[in-house]
Write an enzyme that holds these catalytic residues in place. Structure first.
Site, short mmCIF file in Angstrom:
data_model
loop_
_atom_site.label_atom_id
_atom_site.label_comp_id
_atom_site.label_asym_id
_atom_site.label_seq_id
_atom_site.Cartn_x
_atom_site.Cartn_y
_atom_site.Cartn_z
N THR A 101 42.22 -41.09 -95.36
CA THR A 101 41.53 -40.93 -96.65
C THR A 101 40.56 -39.78 -96.63
OG1 THR A 101 41.71 -43.24 -97.25
CG2 THR A 101 39.85 -42.07 -98.19
N TYR A 104 44.98 -43.68 -104.06
CA TYR A 104 45.02 -42.22 -103.96
C TYR A 104 46.06 -41.88 -102.88
CZ TYR A 104 42.19 -44.00 -100.24
OH TYR A 104 41.76 -44.76 -99.18
N THR A 130 41.27 -44.96 -91.92
CA THR A 130 40.41 -46.10 -91.52
C THR A 130 41.23 -47.32 -91.12
OG1 THR A 130 40.29 -46.83 -93.82
CG2 THR A 130 38.52 -45.36 -93.01
N LYS A 137 37.52 -53.05 -88.84
CA LYS A 137 37.41 -52.83 -90.29
C LYS A 137 37.30 -54.21 -90.94
CE LYS A 137 39.62 -50.33 -94.12
NZ LYS A 137 40.74 -49.44 -94.55
N GLU A 185 42.37 -74.13 -74.57
CA GLU A 185 43.38 -74.79 -75.43
C GLU A 185 44.77 -74.81 -74.79
OE1 GLU A 185 41.03 -76.15 -78.38
OE2 GLU A 185 43.20 -76.41 -78.17
#
Ligand code: DAS
Length: 355
Positions: free
Chosen positions: A38, A52, A118, A191, A312
């Site tokens: 971006t 975009y 990102t 993120k 677990e």
């Protein structure tokens, strides 16, 4: 002919003079490696902040858009590739890592900035954190608004990243991610929001510091090995081992797992529910696959807290590795690199507690 020669000598002398002046300013030498995203994106209007096109603007234009860079560093730019980072893959990583290590080995390079989408910044950052062979700063930067948007965050993020990459304070701190005036460590950053400028966080374990008027200020350091202290070396690798991630949820089944096996995977990271819990359908299948020689890392879809060995699942009995606090997407990276060094699951578990 003679005129041309003089002209060329004149031009060279002027360029040399500029370069000498820049060096004389005692500014650090920072190389910007552009990969897309971006930060290099363009939108239809100045208010287009979603929907975009990423990876449109080249590195020279990114640098030209921020003349202030010249005040904090002698900057050079290289376009390593130009992609939206959802398309990042192992081959791009190997190409980028080799170029980073080549440049950092040069005396005239003090730091590197990588401009990046990102979506997978956290993965590229962690991969480089494990394979960069230098203590010099490597700072990865992106943007949440395209370059054409009102209040685009790319230019200030790029300025801050270059200032950080040229700062002696950033040396020896591992690969850094710098957006929105904050400095995150490669191991713990993720993120956290699909849209907002403050999306990069290191939840619970915390960011490393801030960038204040172009100066990095650190408050914490990672306790995990990275970069110059790494045991991994990709310089002679053209391929990474095939490892994929299966996601745990209600109605768990083995369809994805069996598809990975059929595709020839050598390792599977299972993003279990809770503390890496495995359903009664999945556990026997993964146990059987381990017996057949596949490597299994028990991770969690939960973003915070450690997956604890023998919690677990009886990991000693099934010979699984646990991911500790690494996300599934970062556990995949570490398992791939671990398998370039060893086939011993005790050694692999040590690596998960070390990096
Ligand atoms: N598609 C996203 C990417 O390239 C855009 C961005 O946020 O950088 O990661």
């Amino acid at each position: 002919m003679l005129v041309t020669k003089f002209a060329r000598v004149g031009f060279t002398a002027a360029a040399l003079c500029t370069a000498v002046l820049a060096q004389a300013a005692g500014l650090p030498n920072v190389t910007i490696l552009a990969t897309g995203g971006t930060i290099a994106g363009t939108g239809a209007t100045s208010t287009t902040t979603v929907g975009y096109t990423a990876a449109k603007i080249g590195v020279e234009k990114l640098i030209a858009a921020v003349p202030e860079l010249q005040k904090v560093a002698n900057v050079k730019g290289e376009q390593v590739f130009q992609i939206a980072s959802e398309n990042m893959n192992n081959d791009y990583w190997l190409k980028l890592a080799k170029r980073v290590n080549e440049l950092l080995a040069q005396k005239d390079v003090d730091g590197i900035v990588i401009t990046h989408g990102t979506d997978t910044i956290e993965e590229t950052a962690y991969f480089l954190n494990l394979v960069v062979k230098s203590k010099k700063p490597v700072v990865i930067v992106g943007a949440m608004r395209p370059a054409t948007a009102l209040s685009a965050d790319g230019p200030i993020n790029l300025y801050n990243a270059v200032a950080t990459a040229g700062s002696p304070d950033a040396v020896g701190r591992g690969v850094l991610v710098a957006l929105n005036d904050e400095i995150q460590g490669a191991r713990d950053v993720t993120k956290t929001n699909t849209m907002t400028a403050n999306t990069f966080r290191s939840p619970e374990l915390g960011s490393l510091g801030y960038i204040v008027s172009g100066k990095p200020v650190f408050y914490r350091a990672s306790t995990k090995k990275n970069t110059a202290d790494t045991e991994f070396d990709v310089s002679k690798l053209d391929k990474l081992p095939a490892v994929d991630i299966a996601f745990g949820a209600a109605n768990a089944n083995n369809i994805a797992i069996d598809a990975f096996v059929a595709a020839g995977d050598v390792g599977i990271v299972y993003a279990g529910t809770g503390d890496g819990s495995l359903s009664s359908v999945v556990r026997p299948r993964l146990t059987e696959l381990r017996k057949q020689g596949l490597y299994i890392v028990r991770s969690s879809r939960i973003s915070n807290g450690p997956v604890v060995r023998n919690g677990e699942n009886d990991d000693d009995a099934t010979d699984f590795v646990v991911s500790d606090t690494l996300s599934p997407q970062k556990a995949r990276i570490l398992l791939m690199l671990a398998l370039t060094k060893t086939k011993d699951t005790k050694e692999i578990q040590r690596m998960f507690y070390t990096y």
